[in-house]
Design an enzyme around this catalytic site. Structure first.
Site, PDB file in Angstrom:
ATOM      1  N   GLU A   1       1.023  -1.135   0.054  1.00 41.82           N
ATOM      2  CA  GLU A   1      -0.071   0.121   0.078  1.00 41.82           C
ATOM      3  C   GLU A   1       0.675   1.266   0.116  1.00 41.82           C
ATOM      4  O   GLU A   1       0.781   2.171   0.747  1.00 41.82           O
ATOM      5  CB  GLU A   1      -1.043  -0.051   1.183  1.00 41.82           C
ATOM      6  CG  GLU A   1      -2.005  -1.031   1.151  1.00 41.82           C
ATOM      7  CD  GLU A   1      -2.886  -1.165   2.164  1.00 41.82           C
ATOM      8  OE1 GLU A   1      -4.168  -1.569   2.033  1.00 41.82           O
ATOM      9  OE2 GLU A   1      -2.675  -0.505   3.420  1.00 41.82           O
TER      10      GLU A   1
ATOM     11  N   GLU B   1      -6.544  -7.325  -1.092  1.00 39.42           N
ATOM     12  CA  GLU B   1      -7.045  -7.450   0.571  1.00 39.42           C
ATOM     13  C   GLU B   1      -8.437  -6.846   0.576  1.00 39.42           C
ATOM     14  O   GLU B   1      -8.821  -6.206  -0.202  1.00 39.42           O
ATOM     15  CB  GLU B   1      -6.258  -6.385   1.273  1.00 39.42           C
ATOM     16  CG  GLU B   1      -4.969  -6.887   1.665  1.00 39.42           C
ATOM     17  CD  GLU B   1      -3.880  -5.843   2.593  1.00 39.42           C
ATOM     18  OE1 GLU B   1      -5.055  -4.888   3.190  1.00 39.42           O
ATOM     19  OE2 GLU B   1      -2.987  -5.835   2.709  1.00 39.42           O
TER      20      GLU B   1
END
Length: 701
Positions: A164, A322
């Site tokens: 991320e 995710e």
């Protein structure tokens, strides 16, 4: 910085899911958090659930290297070998997502800073400045070590770079970032005179005599230069991407056969990175998405994120890296998901292009900041509804394995533009209440309610295959992008442009001669002055295009039309009563609409319904309200384009997702659904019943 690899200099890597049978299923696996007996139990549970892919070593730097130069590979070697023996593929991370404490203690200069000078210290994660050469060297060293150790491991499926990137620090104002910003500006403008011209520095005595005088937009006495702010947004996105590229290129030099990705956060809430510039740099696009439990329409936000990810991927299948099985830990109130919601969420992503469903994380942590974040194996363990739901999801994904590699096709597009997002929300504007994504999502949701599958694309995308193109608040527009949009209308598309669009060029300079600047001639309108409305003030808009009458707020304009432009709705009251609010103009073989105000939901729904009918992009299977229908098509070159006039026939998979608490029937009005329902194995030939809260997937053709 490293030598850049190029497509010409790098062998084509194998597909990320080579060796997988069907769709991917799994999540982040952190065995370093657990003793051996739990790790052994994990393998049993993974087999029970049908897990076939895991992301490993994301936050493992301090475990692998607890002290500088002291490396412990035993646990990771053991993990890789065990997963391979269990038939599980690995997305192996570079372990660089959080530097170990010894690194930030020895080199505090790598810590990032806020605009006011506040240093962001060790103790959370992402405590690094991506532009700092010391951090970059350490990150590249760790990446090299992992790549060299596991380059030939049979479990290795794909490299997972960092994690991320930019999630917590999308804008760094450190001295190193300032120096990198100056280098970026030199490359962009070439000379300080060109910089001064682009930034309009004759205003407020801001003219620069040297690039060395330039700083990031730090906290200042009043408004910072707007083009300086816009360029710093661009630079920051590019700097984060450059960090990814350096780690990726290290991996490619050692393992050119292994694909590389990182997990993006392509959502309506991630403003920091222009992901359309990132997509081409990833061998496969991966995305993380989490629903907001307080949002009763969170499934529509999920659909938006999935479609945006598909747009970033250029229409190719992608990885859901995710999402959550149930509650998260970071919202004000972390409500668990309702029964059936996890399966609906997962299959929504699959319906919109995901070829893998993964979660954070495999086993719910006992300690740390995310210990109350749900996981595939909850604190309650195997004897829990959540675990049973995970096992059922695994079965469902195995049943849907044949959809792998298929693609979504759409004839409607909504333009999403990060520079417009950054630019439209700068200070010193007609209103500070305008939020770019509010308008983008409002249009997306209106099309979603009509059952229209929508692509989300940048303004420079190939628009040739779309019959409806919507540009919400596309504030920053280049000449080339404006011409691209006009060409779509000339070819026959219905093009819709909304307020505060086309206002400035790429330097944030106003396009003179009347708004909406770049689109003025296309639309046949000329706005003399913006009339934003005060908080709580609304006006009425009248006309058939909005269903007779609708409410509007936030924004109005004093607009005139040119010859040949039709006024289809006007303001009924307020200081602009009688003036145009919505216009329409014939352009070549198509049409160009202008919406000069923010309509309420009913008005926008009515307008969207008319536009969908005019463009002929309505759904082929009409569903009741709250039932989402999306189709994936076999990736057959003869039929994949979805171009106007295409007559090719191919296998498709019709996903019907019932978000309501009542059974729903599809295909009951003369359009039967015929095929095989994959989740039940039942033949379908006629109306398709989708039980309350359930999903049905029918293979057609």
């Amino acid at each position: 910085m490293r030598r850049r690899t190029t497509p010409e200099s790098t062998p084509t890597p194998r597909p990320w899911n080579a060796g997988l049978d069907g769709l991917g299923f799994g999540g982040d696996y952190n065995p370093e958090q657990w003793p051996q007996d739990v790790r052994l139990e994990d393998l049993e549970l993974m087999r029970e659930a049908g897990v076939n892919v895991l992301s490993v070593a994301i936050f493992s730097w301090a475990t692998i290297e607890p002290r500088e130069g002291e490396l412990d590979w035993v646990w990771l070697d053991e993990t890789m070998d065990r997963l391979h023996s269990a038939g599980i593929r690995v997305a192996l991370a570079t372990a660089t997502a959080s530097p170990p404490p010894w690194l930030t203690r020895r080199h505090p200069e790598i810590l990032p800073r806020l605009a006011d000078g506040t240093v962001l210290h060790q103790g959370g994660r992402q405590s690094y400045a991506v532009t700092h050469p010391v951090h970059r060297d350490y990150a590249l060293r760790m990446t090299t070590r992992i790549a060299e150790r596991y380059r030939d491991h049979p479990a290795l499926a794909v490299w997972h770079v960092d994690n991320e990137i930019g999630c917590h620090v999308s804008r760094d104002y450190s001295d190193t970032a300032a120096a990198a910003f100056r280098d970026w500006l030199r490359a962009r403008y070439g000379s300080v005179d060109a910089l001064n011209q682009a930034w309009g520095t004759a205003f407020w005595s801001q003219r620069y005599g040297s690039f060395d005088d330039v700083l990031p937009p730090l906290t200042a006495p009043t408004f910072a230069n707007p083009t300086q702010q816009l360029d710093f947004h661009r630079f920051s996105s590019d700097a984060l991407l450059d960090y990814y590229r350096d780690l990726r290129d290290t991996l490619r030099e050692i393992t050119p056969h292994v694909p590389v990705t990182t997990n993006l956060m392509a959502t309506a809430h991630c403003k920091g990175m222009d992901y359309f510039t990132w997509g081409p740099e990833l061998d496969v696009v991966a995305n993380d998405h989490y629903t907001m439990s307080a949002d009763p329409e969170r499934h529509v936000d999920l659909a938006f994120s999935a479609d945006l990810t598909r747009g970033v991927a250029g229409g190719a299948p992608w990885i859901l890296m995710e999402h959550s099985t149930s509650a998260v830990n970071w919202q004000p109130r972390n409500t668990p998901k309702a029964p059936g919601e996890m399966l609906r969420n997962s299959l929504q992503h699959v319906a919109r292009g995901a070829d893998s469903v993964m979660f954070f994380q495999w086993r719910q942590s006992r300690a740390g900041a995310e210990k109350y974040h749900s996981a595939m194996v909850p604190h309650a363990g195997r004897d829990s509804d959540l675990w049973r739901d995970v096992v059922d999801l695994g079965k469902a994904l195995r049943a849907l394995g044949e959809v792998r590699g298929s693609r979504v096709r759409s004839r409607a597009a909504v333009v999403v533009d990060w520079p417009s997002w950054w630019g439209a929300e700068l200070d010193s504007h007609p209103t500070q209440d305008l939020r770019y994504m509010d308008q983008v999502q409002a249009w997306y949701r209106a099309l979603w309610r009509l059952g229209v599958t929508t692509d989300l694309v940048p303004p420079g995308a190939d628009l040739g295959g779309y019959d409806l193109v919507v540009l919400p608040t596309t504030y920053v527009v280049t000449d080339a992008d404006a011409a691209n949009v006009a060409a779509a209308a000339e070819r026959g598309a219905t093009v819709v442009v909304t307020y505060f669009s086309g206002i400035v060029d790429e330097s944030d300079h106003v396009r003179l001669g009347g708004y909406p600047g770049a689109f003025r001639d296309l639309l046949g309108v000329r706005t003399e002055e913006f009339h934003p409305l005060q908080d709580g003030v609304s006006v009425r808009v009248v006309g058939k295009a909005v269903g007779g009458e609708a409410g509007a707020d936030l924004w109005t304009e004093k607009t005139r039309v040119t010859d040949g432009t039709e006024v289809v709705a006007s303001y009924h009251d307020g200081t602009l009563a009688g003036r145009p609010a919505i216009t329409r103009r014939e352009v070549g073989s198509g049409r160009a609409w202008y919406v000069a105000t923010r309509l309420d939901e009913a008005g926008l729904d009515a307008l969207a319904e008319r536009l969908v009918a005019e463009a002929g992009v309505g759904p082929d299977v009409v569903a009741p309200a709250g039932v989402e229908v999306v189709r994936r098509w076999a990736d057959d070159p003869a039929t994949r384009s979805g171009q106007r006039g295409s007559t090719g026939v191919a296998t498709s998979w019709l996903f019907a997702i019932n978000h309501t608490d009542a059974d729903a029937t599809l295909g009951a009005a003369g359009a039967p659904v015929t095929g095989v329902e994959l989740l039940t194995g039942d033949a379908v030939d006629g109306p398709l019943v989708v039980p309350a809260g359930a999903v049905r997937v029918v293979r057609v053709g």
